[in-house]
Design an enzyme around this catalytic site. Sequence first.
Site, PDB file in Angstrom:
ATOM      1  N   LYS A 199       0.859  -1.183   0.000  1.00 40.43           N
ATOM      2  CA  LYS A 199       0.000   0.000   0.000  1.00 40.43           C
ATOM      3  C   LYS A 199       0.893   1.229   0.000  1.00 40.43           C
ATOM      4  O   LYS A 199       1.502   1.578   1.009  1.00 40.43           O
ATOM      5  CB  LYS A 199      -0.923   0.050   1.214  1.00 40.43           C
ATOM      6  CG  LYS A 199      -1.990   1.124   1.018  1.00 40.43           C
ATOM      7  CD  LYS A 199      -2.424   1.846   2.267  1.00 40.43           C
ATOM      8  CE  LYS A 199      -1.679   3.081   2.611  1.00 40.43           C
ATOM      9  NZ  LYS A 199      -1.847   4.259   1.750  1.00 40.43           N
ATOM     10  N   GLU A 274       9.492   1.007  10.840  1.00 36.75           N
ATOM     11  CA  GLU A 274      10.486   2.081  10.665  1.00 36.75           C
ATOM     12  C   GLU A 274       9.742   3.391  10.880  1.00 36.75           C
ATOM     13  O   GLU A 274       8.924   3.783  10.052  1.00 36.75           O
ATOM     14  CB  GLU A 274      11.061   2.048   9.235  1.00 36.75           C
ATOM     15  CG  GLU A 274      11.805   0.777   8.881  1.00 36.75           C
ATOM     16  CD  GLU A 274      13.168   0.672   9.534  1.00 36.75           C
ATOM     17  OE1 GLU A 274      13.571   1.602  10.261  1.00 36.75           O
ATOM     18  OE2 GLU A 274      13.824  -0.358   9.334  1.00 36.75           O
ATOM     19  N   CYS A 308      13.243  10.828   7.303  1.00 37.05           N
ATOM     20  CA  CYS A 308      13.044  10.290   8.656  1.00 37.05           C
ATOM     21  C   CYS A 308      14.258  10.494   9.539  1.00 37.05           C
ATOM     22  O   CYS A 308      14.128  10.788  10.714  1.00 37.05           O
ATOM     23  CB  CYS A 308      12.676   8.818   8.579  1.00 37.05           C
ATOM     24  SG  CYS A 308      13.837   7.880   7.597  1.00 37.05           S
ATOM     25  N   GLU A 405       8.635  15.722  15.982  1.00 36.10           N
ATOM     26  CA  GLU A 405       9.080  15.598  14.594  1.00 36.10           C
ATOM     27  C   GLU A 405       8.287  16.580  13.732  1.00 36.10           C
ATOM     28  O   GLU A 405       7.066  16.525  13.691  1.00 36.10           O
ATOM     29  CB  GLU A 405       8.849  14.169  14.097  1.00 36.10           C
ATOM     30  CG  GLU A 405       9.384  13.952  12.696  1.00 36.10           C
ATOM     31  CD  GLU A 405       9.192  12.535  12.205  1.00 36.10           C
ATOM     32  OE1 GLU A 405       8.074  11.997  12.345  1.00 36.10           O
ATOM     33  OE2 GLU A 405      10.149  11.967  11.650  1.00 36.10           O
TER      34      GLU A 405
HETATM   35  P1  NAP Z   1       2.016   8.187   8.194  1.00 40.05           P
HETATM   36  O1  NAP Z   1       0.932   9.167   8.259  1.00 40.05           O
HETATM   37  O2  NAP Z   1       2.307   7.366   9.387  1.00 40.05           O
HETATM   38  O3  NAP Z   1       1.671   7.233   6.965  1.00 40.05           O
HETATM   39  C1  NAP Z   1       2.501   6.188   6.555  1.00 40.05           C
HETATM   40  C2  NAP Z   1       1.695   5.174   5.790  1.00 40.05           C
HETATM   41  O4  NAP Z   1       0.734   4.583   6.659  1.00 40.05           O
HETATM   42  C3  NAP Z   1       0.907   5.757   4.636  1.00 40.05           C
HETATM   43  O5  NAP Z   1       0.890   4.845   3.567  1.00 40.05           O
HETATM   44  C4  NAP Z   1      -0.476   5.920   5.245  1.00 40.05           C
HETATM   45  O6  NAP Z   1      -1.504   5.958   4.295  1.00 40.05           O
HETATM   46  C5  NAP Z   1      -0.555   4.680   6.090  1.00 40.05           C
HETATM   47  N1  NAP Z   1      -1.582   4.731   7.144  1.00 40.05           N
HETATM   48  C6  NAP Z   1      -2.187   5.823   7.686  1.00 40.05           C
HETATM   49  N2  NAP Z   1      -3.088   5.437   8.619  1.00 40.05           N
HETATM   50  C7  NAP Z   1      -3.049   4.092   8.662  1.00 40.05           C
HETATM   51  C8  NAP Z   1      -3.753   3.099   9.431  1.00 40.05           C
HETATM   52  N3  NAP Z   1      -4.663   3.425  10.345  1.00 40.05           N
HETATM   53  N4  NAP Z   1      -3.462   1.811   9.221  1.00 40.05           N
HETATM   54  C9  NAP Z   1      -2.522   1.448   8.329  1.00 40.05           C
HETATM   55  N5  NAP Z   1      -1.851   2.323   7.562  1.00 40.05           N
HETATM   56  C10 NAP Z   1      -2.088   3.637   7.737  1.00 40.05           C
HETATM   57  O7  NAP Z   1       3.398   8.854   7.787  1.00 40.05           O
HETATM   58  P2  NAP Z   1       3.635   9.901   6.609  1.00 40.05           P
HETATM   59  O8  NAP Z   1       3.125  11.220   7.062  1.00 40.05           O
HETATM   60  O9  NAP Z   1       3.162   9.335   5.336  1.00 40.05           O
HETATM   61  O10 NAP Z   1       5.239   9.890   6.548  1.00 40.05           O
HETATM   62  C11 NAP Z   1       6.029  10.623   7.401  1.00 40.05           C
HETATM   63  C12 NAP Z   1       6.478   9.780   8.577  1.00 40.05           C
HETATM   64  O11 NAP Z   1       7.190   8.626   8.144  1.00 40.05           O
HETATM   65  C13 NAP Z   1       7.446  10.505   9.471  1.00 40.05           C
HETATM   66  O12 NAP Z   1       7.115  10.270  10.803  1.00 40.05           O
HETATM   67  C14 NAP Z   1       8.783   9.874   9.138  1.00 40.05           C
HETATM   68  O13 NAP Z   1       9.752   9.976  10.145  1.00 40.05           O
HETATM   69  C15 NAP Z   1       8.399   8.479   8.879  1.00 40.05           C
HETATM   70  N6  NAP Z   1       9.432   7.794   8.093  1.00 40.05           N
HETATM   71  C16 NAP Z   1      10.230   6.870   8.706  1.00 40.05           C
HETATM   72  C17 NAP Z   1      11.236   6.231   7.994  1.00 40.05           C
HETATM   73  C18 NAP Z   1      12.141   5.228   8.635  1.00 40.05           C
HETATM   74  O14 NAP Z   1      12.788   4.474   7.910  1.00 40.05           O
HETATM   75  N7  NAP Z   1      12.227   5.152   9.950  1.00 40.05           N
HETATM   76  C19 NAP Z   1      11.416   6.527   6.644  1.00 40.05           C
HETATM   77  C20 NAP Z   1      10.597   7.475   6.060  1.00 40.05           C
HETATM   78  C21 NAP Z   1       9.597   8.097   6.797  1.00 40.05           C
HETATM   79  P3  NAP Z   1      -2.029   7.382   3.710  1.00 40.05           P
HETATM   80  O15 NAP Z   1      -0.991   7.833   2.784  1.00 40.05           O
HETATM   81  O16 NAP Z   1      -3.283   7.081   3.035  1.00 40.05           O
HETATM   82  O17 NAP Z   1      -2.201   8.267   4.906  1.00 40.05           O
END
Ligand code: NAP
Length: 502
Positions: A199, A274, A308, A405
């Site tokens: 997804k 992650e 991230c 963050e």
């Molecule tokens: P996010 O809101 O947590 O979303 C990540 C993914 O999860 C998206 O595909 C999102 O779909 C999906 N999602 C949202 N709600 C969900 C639920 N209830 N159940 C299952 N999946 C769900 O994060 P983001 O805003 O896209 O990305 C930024 C974050 O990612 C930051 O916190 C960053 O630090 C973190 N990140 C971490 C790493 C690492 O390797 N540690 C790498 C990159 C990014 P939708 O797009 O439809 O909301």
Amino acid sequence: MDNKVKTYLQHFGISEATQRFLGKPQRMFIGGAWLEASDGAVAAVIEPSTGGLLGSIPMGTAQDLDLAVRAARQQFDGGAWSQLKPLERERLIHRLADLVEQHGDELAEIESIDMGKSVVQARAVDIQGTVDTLRYFAGWASKLHGRTVEPSLPGNYLAYTRKEAVGVVGVIVPWNFPLQTMAWKLGAALATGCTVVVKPAELTSLSALRFAELVQEAGIPDGVLNIVTGRGSVVGAAMSSHPGIDKLSFTGSTPVGCTVGKSALEQMKRLTLELGGKSPAIVFADADIEAAAQAVANGVFFNSGQVCDAGTRAYVERSIYPQFLEALAKYTATLKIAPGLDPDCFISPMVSPQQQQRVLEYIALGKAEGARLYYGGEPLEGPGFFVQPTIFADCDNSMRIVQEEIFGPVLVTAPFDTVQEALTLANDSQFGLAAALYSNDLGKVHGLIPRLRAGTVYVNAHSTLDPSMPFGGYKQSGYGKDMGAEQLEFLLETKAVWITLP
Ligand code: NAP
Ligand code: MG
């Protein structure tokens, strides 16, 4: 596509291949078929540099996800994929890497137009990283073995272990490095013989759909990789609770990671998370100040801070603090703020108006909390969701801008006096994804590395990543590793076999 986007694409000129891809209706990739959402729903795709309408993607349903899981299951449980010898898997993954490389310029354009990021950086980092990751893991396919063990139990036994693929892997990825993050999870999964349902983030699904065409072209059997686009709360939630998914590999924010993790653990799914970060950089007076300032700026402003492990907190030895801030500001001023397709772009727009708003609110909060605005922080004219790179000085670790963050081009800084103080400030965070040290004193550096609570420590650099090195967080930054030999363990079960011999 609206006129704003058309004019933008014409102005910078994009390849015919990208035009072809953007010009066709987007479909999900399930069991080798290209499908609309089961209820026909779509969502608009917005281009971040212009704010214009690019196209639409299907909004998958729980039913679509179920179809994808069945397709992946069928390949895993006795399908053509499960019959392949390791070297045959290796060859297919290499063929896929070749195709991604061949279509690298096109994929970089798609990534830039969809996510907003610099097309040059997308080619050099996202796409090259995807190719390298696939190649690295392709080589592992034929090198996964168990052990033969000699037990001390009375009697005569042949005892050995087998490494077995964990099964159907559900992959959920965010929008900051859409293709590359997917490839991190996919490369190892395919090498071990797993099948996958992805997804992508709702904001950035296009590169995954183009990638799926290449998967088909590479001759990877239908159903081995499935892409279900749609909402996290629908497709992502259905994935984390689907009994047909054996392992869940999630990259995203810590709060969503917790929700997904709880749901996965209810069924004892294997899990990799992650998550978010607020990575510190410690700059000592003995460092090369100019070089350190550039590395710190690149480490926080690359991809406009939507990284991230971005080094978002800089602690600087007091004797060089003013000089360091000056060098930082001078270098930051050279980073061009521009649309993603501009070849000189360094600071690209935020992925969405919501993300832009979120970052601007944090900048306002920083001022309200009493941090000294040292550089940037002014709103920028649209179109496009731009935010000026921003540096705060004299921050205190109790401030929310230091603890939370932000995920945008915002650096918080503070001076320190002693090594112990720097270490305490750096570790004072719920996150533990990465940390950076700037110093030429080997004794000091080696002394600090074991005491930093972070999954990665960079010395005199930031965000040096390679598929051979494991990546993952301590504390609330995650659980498990992507990349490196370590990742394979999270995709393999170990079976103990006892054979009683006469
Ligand atoms: P996010 O809101 O947590 O979303 C990540 C993914 O999860 C998206 O595909 C999102 O779909 C999906 N999602 C949202 N709600 C969900 C639920 N209830 N159940 C299952 N999946 C769900 O994060 P983001 O805003 O896209 O990305 C930024 C974050 O990612 C930051 O916190 C960053 O630090 C973190 N990140 C971490 C790493 C690492 O390797 N540690 C790498 C990159 C990014 P939708 O797009 O439809 O909301
Ligand atoms: Mg988009």
